[in-house]
Write an enzyme that holds these catalytic residues in place. Structure first.
Site, PDB file in Angstrom:
ATOM      1  CG  HIS A  17      -1.950   1.096   1.204  1.00  0.00           C
ATOM      2  ND1 HIS A  17      -3.294   0.888   1.463  1.00  0.00           N
ATOM      3  CD2 HIS A  17      -1.833   2.424   0.965  1.00  0.00           C
ATOM      4  CE1 HIS A  17      -3.947   2.041   1.379  1.00  0.00           C
ATOM      5  NE2 HIS A  17      -3.066   3.000   1.089  1.00  0.00           N
ATOM      6  CG  HIS A  19      -1.430   6.056  -2.714  1.00  0.00           C
ATOM      7  ND1 HIS A  19      -2.672   5.953  -3.289  1.00  0.00           N
ATOM      8  CD2 HIS A  19      -1.590   5.621  -1.437  1.00  0.00           C
ATOM      9  CE1 HIS A  19      -3.541   5.494  -2.397  1.00  0.00           C
ATOM     10  NE2 HIS A  19      -2.909   5.284  -1.260  1.00  0.00           N
ATOM     11  CG  HIS A 194      -7.713   3.796   0.612  1.00  0.00           C
ATOM     12  ND1 HIS A 194      -7.415   3.508  -0.685  1.00  0.00           N
ATOM     13  CD2 HIS A 194      -6.584   4.351   1.150  1.00  0.00           C
ATOM     14  CE1 HIS A 194      -6.161   3.869  -0.930  1.00  0.00           C
ATOM     15  NE2 HIS A 194      -5.632   4.380   0.157  1.00  0.00           N
ATOM     16  CD  GLU A 197      -7.234   6.815   5.423  1.00  0.00           C
ATOM     17  OE1 GLU A 197      -7.937   6.734   4.389  1.00  0.00           O
ATOM     18  OE2 GLU A 197      -6.085   7.306   5.432  1.00  0.00           O
ATOM     19  CG  ASP A 275      -1.287   5.698   2.732  1.00  0.00           C
ATOM     20  OD1 ASP A 275      -1.580   5.503   1.544  1.00  0.00           O
ATOM     21  OD2 ASP A 275      -2.098   6.168   3.560  1.00  0.00           O
ATOM     22  CG  ASP A 276      -0.087   8.784   0.390  1.00  0.00           C
ATOM     23  OD1 ASP A 276      -0.116   8.599  -0.832  1.00  0.00           O
ATOM     24  OD2 ASP A 276      -1.033   8.497   1.145  1.00  0.00           O
TER      25      ASP A 276
HETATM   26  N1  HPA Z   1      -6.773   7.430   1.998  1.00  0.00           N
HETATM   27  C1  HPA Z   1      -7.551   7.869   1.005  1.00  0.00           C
HETATM   28  N2  HPA Z   1      -7.068   8.300  -0.141  1.00  0.00           N
HETATM   29  C2  HPA Z   1      -5.756   8.306  -0.316  1.00  0.00           C
HETATM   30  C3  HPA Z   1      -4.906   7.859   0.669  1.00  0.00           C
HETATM   31  C4  HPA Z   1      -5.439   7.396   1.884  1.00  0.00           C
HETATM   32  O1  HPA Z   1      -4.735   6.954   2.799  1.00  0.00           O
HETATM   33  N3  HPA Z   1      -3.650   7.984   0.201  1.00  0.00           N
HETATM   34  C5  HPA Z   1      -3.750   8.495  -1.039  1.00  0.00           C
HETATM   35  N4  HPA Z   1      -5.026   8.684  -1.360  1.00  0.00           N
HETATM   36 ZN    ZN Z   2      -3.605   4.960   0.722  1.00  0.00          ZN
END
Ligand code: HPA
Ligand code: ZN
Length: 341
Positions: A17, A19, A194, A197, A275-276
């Site tokens: 996971h 992006h 997703h 969250e 994640d990012d």
């Molecule tokens: N959640 C929702 N959208 C997203 C995320 C996330 O963690 N990361 C990049 N786009």
């Molecule tokens: Zn994500």
């Protein structure tokens, strides 16, 4: 470097996971802008990455995406991202990428894909890292964009292995995308979403029911619903957890209060992800190290989490077996149990 830190850094890894767009740091973006004759102020650039909460994060993310103007820039972006992953000994990555964003910005999406594949091919040859794509969708946008995304996914197999759902979980209901995700599964694509969250357990149920999600991105609110936990256990649904992401977007108040230890105590299959990383100032290696520092997990537990990522991947069984063997050999050879932890 402390022995355990070094062990974790050198450990062969899989990331499920992360992006592509979320890996675009100012260091990647600045030279791209300069090469277009748009020299930028590096300090102003850092502002781009500042946000207060989840919605601020989505806005910052959108702004960084808008600064990619040429399809060929993706060769540079994907190349730099894959080098950074290879340096952390990531052997396999299932990279989320949202083509609809760049379609809406007017880029030639086929060219974007070919640029990414060129970089992935090069990375495989140079650093022996494998990359598959999962095409993400944006929940705030009409299902017609998800239909287009499914077409790209089908067109660009086997580089693309699946589709996903991201964006604002409180946007459109998962049900609106049901037929698209059902078609993806029928065509042999894999599915992730997703959920759980910023949404509660209901959203995770929806992702399972309407998006046929095989893995859940985040899922950190799952423990609020014991029936859901039983369901996740029975169906061996993996939660792809990104602890630093959850802290930085304000989904959990601190790493100390992250539900990860309780998710593991419940017996759930969990993987650790970044994640990012450009937005959350993290990396996959740091995520593992943070767990050791924060929760004092014994090395065996971290090894189990890292192994789960290979196991829960969408790799074919034979490919999975090869990487798992390499992983097990590394652990056996380095024997982290005997190290300072
Ligand atoms: N959640 C929702 N959208 C997203 C995320 C996330 O963690 N990361 C990049 N786009
Ligand atoms: Zn994500």
């Amino acid at each position: 470097m402390r022995p355990l830190k070094e062990f974790l850094h050198e450990m062969p890894k899989a990331e499920l996971h992360v992006h592509l767009e979320g890996c675009i740091t100012a260091e990647i973006l600045l030279p791209l802008e300069a090469s277009r004759g748009e020299p930028a102020n590096p300090e102003a650039f850092q502002e781009l990455y500042r946000f207060k909460d989840f919605y601020g994060f989505l806005e910052a993310y959108g702004e960084v995406c808008r600064r990619i103007r040429r399809p060929e820039d993706f060769r540079t972006v994907a190349g730099m991202v894959l080098v950074s992953l290879a340096r952390q000994k990531v052997r396999y990555v299932e990279m989320l990428f949202t083509p609809a964003v760049f379609f809406r910005l007017g880029l030639d999406v086929d060219e974007v894909f070919h640029s990414i594949f060129d970089a992935a091919e090069q990375a495989r040859k140079s650093w022996d890292i494998r990359c598959s794509l999962i095409l993400d969708n944006v929940r705030q946008w009409k299902p017609s964009f998800a239909e287009k995304t499914l077409d790209w996914a089908l067109k660009f197999r086997p580089w693309v292995v699946g589709i996903g759902m991201g964006g604002d979980e409180n946007g459109r209901r998962a049900k609106e995308y049901e037929s698209i995700f059902r078609e993806a599964r029928a065509q042999g694509l894999r599915t992730v979403a997703h959920a759980g969250e910023i949404g509660g357990p209901r959203s995770i149920w929806d992702a399972l029911e309407y998006l046929s999600a095989e893995r859940i991105g985040h899922g950190v609110t799952a423990l609020e619903d014991p029936v859901l936990v039983k369901h996740l256990l029975r169906h061996r649904i993996t939660l792809d957890v990104s602890p630093t992401s959850n802290v930085r977007t304000g989904v959990v108040p601190s790493l100390a209060r992250h539900p990860l230890p309780r998710l593991l105590e419940a017996g759930l299959a969990v993987t650790i992800n970044s994640d990012d990383p450009a937005f959350f100032q993290t990396s996959l290696s740091e995520e593992y190290w943070n767990l050791s520092e924060q929760f004092h997990f014994p090395a065996e537990r971290i090894v189990q989490l890292a192994r789960q990522a290979f196991d829960s991947s969408f790799l074919a069984d034979e490919e999975k077996a090869v990487l798992l063997k390499e992983f097990d050999q590394y652990v056996q050879m380095k024997n982290p149990g005997s190290k300072d932890s």
